[in-house]
Design an enzyme around this catalytic site. Sequence first.
Site, mmCIF file in Angstrom:
data_model
loop_
_atom_site.group_PDB
_atom_site.id
_atom_site.type_symbol
_atom_site.label_atom_id
_atom_site.label_comp_id
_atom_site.label_asym_id
_atom_site.label_seq_id
_atom_site.Cartn_x
_atom_site.Cartn_y
_atom_site.Cartn_z
ATOM 1 N N CYS A 85 -2.817 -46.777 46.706
ATOM 2 C CA CYS A 85 -3.218 -47.845 47.620
ATOM 3 C C CYS A 85 -3.255 -49.193 46.901
ATOM 4 O O CYS A 85 -3.435 -49.250 45.684
ATOM 5 C CB CYS A 85 -4.602 -47.577 48.175
ATOM 6 S SG CYS A 85 -4.816 -45.931 48.826
ATOM 7 N N HIS A 142 18.597 -16.369 30.678
ATOM 8 C CA HIS A 142 17.428 -15.506 30.901
ATOM 9 C C HIS A 142 16.904 -15.620 32.334
ATOM 10 O O HIS A 142 15.769 -15.237 32.610
ATOM 11 C CB HIS A 142 16.321 -15.860 29.903
ATOM 12 C CG HIS A 142 16.756 -15.693 28.486
ATOM 13 N ND1 HIS A 142 17.015 -14.458 27.926
ATOM 14 C CD2 HIS A 142 17.039 -16.602 27.516
ATOM 15 C CE1 HIS A 142 17.405 -14.613 26.665
ATOM 16 N NE2 HIS A 142 17.432 -15.910 26.402
ATOM 17 N N LYS A 157 3.311 -45.169 42.866
ATOM 18 C CA LYS A 157 3.616 -45.620 41.512
ATOM 19 C C LYS A 157 2.512 -45.230 40.536
ATOM 20 O O LYS A 157 2.768 -44.838 39.420
ATOM 21 C CB LYS A 157 3.810 -47.145 41.521
ATOM 22 C CG LYS A 157 4.176 -47.741 40.176
ATOM 23 C CD LYS A 157 5.535 -47.259 39.730
ATOM 24 C CE LYS A 157 5.917 -47.707 38.339
ATOM 25 N NZ LYS A 157 6.972 -46.840 37.780
HETATM 26 C C1 F6R Z 1 8.401 -40.433 37.635
HETATM 27 C C2 F6R Z 1 7.129 -41.111 37.597
HETATM 28 C C3 F6R Z 1 5.888 -40.297 37.462
HETATM 29 C C4 F6R Z 1 4.975 -40.937 36.401
HETATM 30 C C5 F6R Z 1 3.633 -40.194 36.352
HETATM 31 C C6 F6R Z 1 2.749 -40.749 35.257
HETATM 32 O O1 F6R Z 1 9.444 -41.338 37.748
HETATM 33 O O2 F6R Z 1 7.061 -42.299 37.669
HETATM 34 O O3 F6R Z 1 6.175 -38.980 37.139
HETATM 35 O O4 F6R Z 1 5.624 -40.898 35.179
HETATM 36 O O5 F6R Z 1 2.982 -40.317 37.582
HETATM 37 O O6 F6R Z 1 2.501 -42.098 35.438
HETATM 38 P P1 F6R Z 1 1.936 -43.002 34.286
HETATM 39 O O7 F6R Z 1 2.967 -43.091 33.237
HETATM 40 O O8 F6R Z 1 1.659 -44.324 34.934
HETATM 41 O O9 F6R Z 1 0.701 -42.338 33.788
#
Ligand code: F6R
Length: 607
Positions: free
Chosen positions: A2, A503, A602
């Site tokens: 959010c 495997h 994100k």
């Molecule tokens: C994949 C992606 C997610 C993040 C994960 C960790 O492209 O963006 O798998 O890598 O949610 O996020 P951070 O690095 O912000 O802890």
Amino acid sequence: MCGIIGYCGKKASSEVLLEGLKRLEYRGYDSSGICVDSPEGFKIIKKTGKLKNLLSIVPERPFGHNGIGHTRWATHGGVTDANAHPHTDCTGKISIVHNGIIENYETLRRLLKEKGHTFKSDTDTEVIAHLIESCYKGNLTKAVLEALSLLKGTYGLVVMHQDHPDVLVGARNGSPLIMGIGDGEMFLASDAAAIISYTKQVIYLKDGEVVTVTPDGFQTVDLDEKAVEKDIDVVEWEAEAYEKGKYPYFMLKEIYEQSKSIQRGMNGRIDMELATGHLGGLNMTPEELLKVERVVIIAAGTSYHAGLVAALLLENLARIPAHAEIASEIRYRNPIIEKNTLYFAISQSGETADTLYAMRELQRKGARVLGICNVVGSTIARESDGGVYIHSGPEIAVASTKAFTSQLTAMYIFTLIMARLRSMSYEDGSEFIKELTAVPAKIEKIFRNVENINIIAKKYCHTESFLFLGRGLNYPVAMEGALKLKEISYIHAEGFSAAEIKHGPIALINERTPSLFLVPDDRLHDKIISNMKEVKSRGGKIIAVAVENDEAVKGIADDVIEIPRASEYMYPFLMSIPLQFLAYYAALELGRDVDQPNNLAKSVTVE
Ligand code: F6R
């Protein structure tokens, strides 16, 4: 996840809020809304779906100078207009936007209902509005503080009240909130992206802080209402860094940024003369580093894949036992904290709940945890016992690309430091530096031949399933390639060790399930060629990412993506770039929303 934006000042607040929400879209959301003041009372407009749905119903003439806005990623209550934020109390005079989860909301809701409050949504957030209403006796800040004392859970929130037209109250506990300081105007936001076009001066709120903001100033207190002094920070990046510029998608822009972002991550951190690295933020002396007997890396998703590569590299070059673990798993298995084990928490956002909570659990048990983060001032960066910013610049696309290679860069430099403190010779250190510093130019070379990757993506993107296969340091890269493809194109993909498929996964091979092999010219080259033959002889289509002019590969693979030759340790950088392009072009061809894929956020701030 959010996103929050709050504004008080002289501008038409709806414009600032909508602009802010647009810049927060990247976090992932399924509804949005704003509340602005007006002489007739609050105007609240909210809508499910993309921001354009909200924009289509916001009246052209903006009203009010005070307002709050939100992009919601549903947790409690379905994706409906009623559940979208902002939420109000019974009187409609209090309005709130909230990120996080209120764990005791059901109890509170029942108690409030017994007292006669009526609810309009299924959310945990609405409870906060009613709680503030029941605590309000004329002073909004005091009412918020009293309400917060009754909450269990996490929040980043902003509240406004009709009787205080120039005031916003913000609070944070476990969900980021920053304050932006303008000239006669103030902002509250879940991250700098929302306010960067207005101000670069920011204050990062800490957990347990509550701020009362007016157009000309602010006052910060802790939960006991004691005043807290805050320092003003300046955001490192210009507004353009948060924009797509000439690119159609942020993901494409960020893929292309990598030659520069990797370089930036090395700047000032390589010591040619002593053939070692320098990472001041580690807060550890060479003596302390020498005492390290094991390294454990915790992370999630793409950052976990970077951790897997880093652990292999540390074992190979620094001869330190090392492994990477999924953060959400380590937290709940009561990990044993060994003396002289050094922990790393890798996180682009620095806010991932799984990683943050695992880090706190490790620290509680006495571990020293270093943070490898991109977002300056993020919670993991602040709460870790030292660490390194990767300086990859704002990563806006949901699919992580440049952060991955920048995380590798930081961990490669750390490995160099550790290796040189131990058995690595001066000559080998110099050679490693030569190879590492040559990576950006080699990536530029890959950029010159992306049309081939586009053609391959178009050829295979209508398939239902994909295997990504690598070995050694490139096994985690294969996992990362599969993650990238599935998250933005929705094609099912899995990454395996190339040797391991016989495997089990080889049962999946047929002409409709292509296999993408990562084939560096290292000591496992011939073994991988054998694995390719196993797939070929079962009718599987093969795409190979291999070094230029590898005739053995060309003889077997249906399609080849060529990369420049490098030392075996540098292939994770060079192999990952074509995989990012492949996912991008496949998603583009399939008409997916490249930057904001289905169901993803994100920064995943819930467990
Ligand atoms: C994949 C992606 C997610 C993040 C994960 C960790 O492209 O963006 O798998 O890598 O949610 O996020 P951070 O690095 O912000 O802890």
